[in-house]
Each structure stands twice: as C-alpha cells, then as structure tokens.
Design a protein around this motif. Sequence first.
Motif, PDB file in Angstrom:
ATOM      1  N   MET A   1       0.854  -1.171   0.000  1.00 48.30           N
ATOM      2  CA  MET A   1       0.000   0.000   0.000  1.00 48.30           C
ATOM      3  C   MET A   1       0.895   1.227   0.000  1.00 48.30           C
ATOM      4  SD  MET A   1      -3.009   1.652   2.400  1.00 48.30           S
ATOM      5  CE  MET A   1      -2.878   0.833   3.859  1.00 48.30           C
ATOM      6  N   GLY A   2       0.976   2.005  -1.028  1.00 54.80           N
ATOM      7  CA  GLY A   2       1.625   3.304  -1.157  1.00 54.80           C
ATOM      8  C   GLY A   2       2.723   3.619  -0.165  1.00 54.80           C
ATOM      9  N   LYS A   3       3.146   4.823  -0.197  1.00 48.18           N
ATOM     10  CA  LYS A   3       4.232   5.303   0.653  1.00 48.18           C
ATOM     11  C   LYS A   3       3.732   5.663   2.048  1.00 48.18           C
ATOM     12  CE  LYS A   3       7.917   8.646   0.783  1.00 48.18           C
ATOM     13  NZ  LYS A   3       8.684   9.675   0.133  1.00 48.18           N
ATOM     14  N   VAL A   4       4.660   5.586   3.001  1.00 45.44           N
ATOM     15  CA  VAL A   4       4.371   5.992   4.376  1.00 45.44           C
ATOM     16  C   VAL A   4       5.073   7.320   4.627  1.00 45.44           C
ATOM     17  CG1 VAL A   4       4.560   5.381   6.814  1.00 45.44           C
ATOM     18  CG2 VAL A   4       4.212   3.585   5.111  1.00 45.44           C
ATOM     19  N   THR A   6       5.637  10.673   7.426  1.00 45.64           N
ATOM     20  CA  THR A   6       5.420  11.233   8.760  1.00 45.64           C
ATOM     21  C   THR A   6       4.489  12.429   8.573  1.00 45.64           C
ATOM     22  OG1 THR A   6       7.264  12.783   8.640  1.00 45.64           O
ATOM     23  CG2 THR A   6       7.734  10.572   9.525  1.00 45.64           C
ATOM     24  N   LEU A   7       3.840  12.842   9.616  1.00 49.11           N
ATOM     25  CA  LEU A   7       2.929  13.971   9.516  1.00 49.11           C
ATOM     26  C   LEU A   7       3.664  15.228   9.043  1.00 49.11           C
ATOM     27  CD1 LEU A   7       0.127  15.165   9.877  1.00 49.11           C
ATOM     28  CD2 LEU A   7       0.655  15.512  12.295  1.00 49.11           C
ATOM     29  N   PHE A  14       2.627  18.098   0.706  1.00 45.69           N
ATOM     30  CA  PHE A  14       1.219  17.723   0.555  1.00 45.69           C
ATOM     31  C   PHE A  14       0.837  17.507  -0.908  1.00 45.69           C
ATOM     32  CE2 PHE A  14      -3.427  18.514   0.664  1.00 45.69           C
ATOM     33  CZ  PHE A  14      -3.756  17.450   1.488  1.00 45.69           C
ATOM     34  N   SER A  15       1.378  18.315  -1.800  1.00 42.02           N
ATOM     35  CA  SER A  15       1.067  18.147  -3.230  1.00 42.02           C
ATOM     36  C   SER A  15       1.489  16.772  -3.719  1.00 42.02           C
ATOM     37  CB  SER A  15       1.770  19.216  -4.064  1.00 42.02           C
ATOM     38  OG  SER A  15       1.250  20.482  -3.767  1.00 42.02           O
ATOM     39  N   ALA A  16       2.651  16.309  -3.286  1.00 40.40           N
ATOM     40  CA  ALA A  16       3.135  14.986  -3.693  1.00 40.40           C
ATOM     41  C   ALA A  16       2.245  13.889  -3.126  1.00 40.40           C
ATOM     42  CB  ALA A  16       4.579  14.792  -3.243  1.00 40.40           C
ATOM     43  N   VAL A  17       1.778  14.067  -1.889  1.00 37.27           N
ATOM     44  CA  VAL A  17       0.876  13.098  -1.267  1.00 37.27           C
ATOM     45  C   VAL A  17      -0.408  12.993  -2.080  1.00 37.27           C
ATOM     46  CG1 VAL A  17      -0.501  12.582   0.795  1.00 37.27           C
ATOM     47  CG2 VAL A  17       1.827  13.462   1.045  1.00 37.27           C
ATOM     48  N   VAL A  18      -0.985  14.138  -2.431  1.00 32.54           N
ATOM     49  CA  VAL A  18      -2.242  14.171  -3.183  1.00 32.54           C
ATOM     50  C   VAL A  18      -2.052  13.579  -4.578  1.00 32.54           C
ATOM     51  CG1 VAL A  18      -3.983  15.685  -4.220  1.00 32.54           C
ATOM     52  CG2 VAL A  18      -3.206  16.087  -1.875  1.00 32.54           C
ATOM     53  N   GLU A  19      -0.990  13.938  -5.255  1.00 37.94           N
ATOM     54  CA  GLU A  19      -0.753  13.418  -6.607  1.00 37.94           C
ATOM     55  C   GLU A  19      -0.596  11.901  -6.613  1.00 37.94           C
ATOM     56  OE1 GLU A  19       2.596  15.616  -8.079  1.00 37.94           O
ATOM     57  OE2 GLU A  19       1.474  17.513  -8.089  1.00 37.94           O
ATOM     58  N   ALA A  20       0.128  11.367  -5.641  1.00 36.74           N
ATOM     59  CA  ALA A  20       0.298   9.916  -5.556  1.00 36.74           C
ATOM     60  C   ALA A  20      -1.043   9.230  -5.288  1.00 36.74           C
ATOM     61  CB  ALA A  20       1.311   9.562  -4.467  1.00 36.74           C
ATOM     62  N   GLN A  27      -1.798   6.736   0.364  1.00 40.50           N
ATOM     63  CA  GLN A  27      -0.663   7.289   1.104  1.00 40.50           C
ATOM     64  C   GLN A  27      -0.948   7.237   2.603  1.00 40.50           C
ATOM     65  OE1 GLN A  27       2.207   8.562  -0.841  1.00 40.50           O
ATOM     66  NE2 GLN A  27       0.990   7.186  -2.121  1.00 40.50           N
ATOM     67  N   ARG A  28      -0.121   6.481   3.345  1.00 37.59           N
ATOM     68  CA  ARG A  28      -0.283   6.373   4.800  1.00 37.59           C
ATOM     69  C   ARG A  28       0.478   7.497   5.473  1.00 37.59           C
ATOM     70  NH1 ARG A  28       1.902   0.679   5.780  1.00 37.59           N
ATOM     71  NH2 ARG A  28       2.378   1.630   7.776  1.00 37.59           N
ATOM     72  N   ILE A  29      -0.140   8.111   6.454  1.00 38.80           N
ATOM     73  CA  ILE A  29       0.502   9.178   7.224  1.00 38.80           C
ATOM     74  C   ILE A  29       0.519   8.761   8.685  1.00 38.80           C
ATOM     75  CG2 ILE A  29       0.402  11.608   7.867  1.00 38.80           C
ATOM     76  CD1 ILE A  29      -1.028  12.098   5.183  1.00 38.80           C
ATOM     77  N   THR A  30       1.703   8.837   9.273  1.00 40.40           N
ATOM     78  CA  THR A  30       1.854   8.448  10.670  1.00 40.40           C
ATOM     79  C   THR A  30       1.993   9.686  11.554  1.00 40.40           C
ATOM     80  OG1 THR A  30       4.263   8.292  10.519  1.00 40.40           O
ATOM     81  CG2 THR A  30       3.002   6.288  10.051  1.00 40.40           C
ATOM     82  N   LYS A  31       1.576   9.523  12.778  1.00 39.05           N
ATOM     83  CA  LYS A  31       1.714  10.587  13.775  1.00 39.05           C
ATOM     84  C   LYS A  31       2.372   9.955  14.996  1.00 39.05           C
ATOM     85  CE  LYS A  31      -1.017  14.152  16.054  1.00 39.05           C
ATOM     86  NZ  LYS A  31      -2.365  14.699  16.215  1.00 39.05           N
ATOM     87  N   ARG A  32       3.545  10.430  15.325  1.00 36.61           N
ATOM     88  CA  ARG A  32       4.336   9.863  16.429  1.00 36.61           C
ATOM     89  C   ARG A  32       4.597   8.371  16.236  1.00 36.61           C
ATOM     90  NH1 ARG A  32       0.438  12.962  19.799  1.00 36.61           N
ATOM     91  NH2 ARG A  32       1.359  15.021  20.041  1.00 36.61           N
ATOM     92  N   GLY A  33       4.834   7.992  14.976  1.00 33.46           N
ATOM     93  CA  GLY A  33       5.179   6.603  14.663  1.00 33.46           C
ATOM     94  C   GLY A  33       4.017   5.646  14.550  1.00 33.46           C
ATOM     95  N   VAL A  34       2.795   6.135  14.707  1.00 32.51           N
ATOM     96  CA  VAL A  34       1.599   5.278  14.648  1.00 32.51           C
ATOM     97  C   VAL A  34       0.753   5.705  13.451  1.00 32.51           C
ATOM     98  CG1 VAL A  34      -0.479   4.556  15.888  1.00 32.51           C
ATOM     99  CG2 VAL A  34       1.627   5.016  17.151  1.00 32.51           C
ATOM    100  N   ASP A  35       0.229   4.725  12.702  1.00 30.60           N
ATOM    101  CA  ASP A  35      -0.642   5.062  11.573  1.00 30.60           C
ATOM    102  C   ASP A  35      -1.765   5.973  12.042  1.00 30.60           C
ATOM    103  OD1 ASP A  35       0.744   3.652   9.674  1.00 30.60           O
ATOM    104  OD2 ASP A  35      -0.566   1.902   9.711  1.00 30.60           O
TER     105      ASP A  35
END
Length: 94
Positions: A1-4, A6-7, A14-20, A27-35
């Motif tokens: 599943m896509g790239k991970v 960090t927040l 953000f543009s790269a996240v949206v384009e992907a 695109q998974r985004i983690t906060k303090r190491g947690v999904d």
Amino acid sequence: MGKVWTLEDAKNKFSAVVEAAQRGEPQRITKRGVDAVVVLSAQDYKRLSKLDARSKNTFVEHLLDFPKLREGMEDIFDFDERPQIGIRDIVFDK
C-alpha cells in the motif's frame, strides 16, 4: 500500500501526497510513529463507500436474505425423526 509519510513530511510535501493518491496509490501518514490516516483518491473513496453501504445488514438479516427452499422441500429438514444407528458389540481379546 503506497508510501508511508510522517505527519511533518506530509505537510511539507502535501502536493506529492495528493498526486500519488490520485494515481491510485494510497498514502499512509503516521503521527508519532503510529498510523494516523490514509489519503485516497476520490474515486477509491467512492468505491469503498459503496462496498461499505452494501454490508449494513445485521447477521440475522443476512441469514434471512438466503434463498428460500422450493415448495415441497421443507420436510428434508425434519428433525423429529432421528437416524437409526446400529449398536455393535466390541470384543476385547488379548
């Protein structure tokens, strides 16, 4: 599943996240190491929402939606008649 991401990186790129995500790569985004969240394309979100909407039945409603038996077949599940099981002798020889 896509790239991970960090927040912090996701905010900065953000543009790269949206384009992907628009290319169909969640695109998974983690906060303090947690999904924390997953960014999806609008098309993927709509498809998943439709799948979720179809599964709103309770378990009982799901069972009641099963196809019904044809007329005259109801007696195949007659539990009043127990099967006759023969008993056999066991011989314990040495």
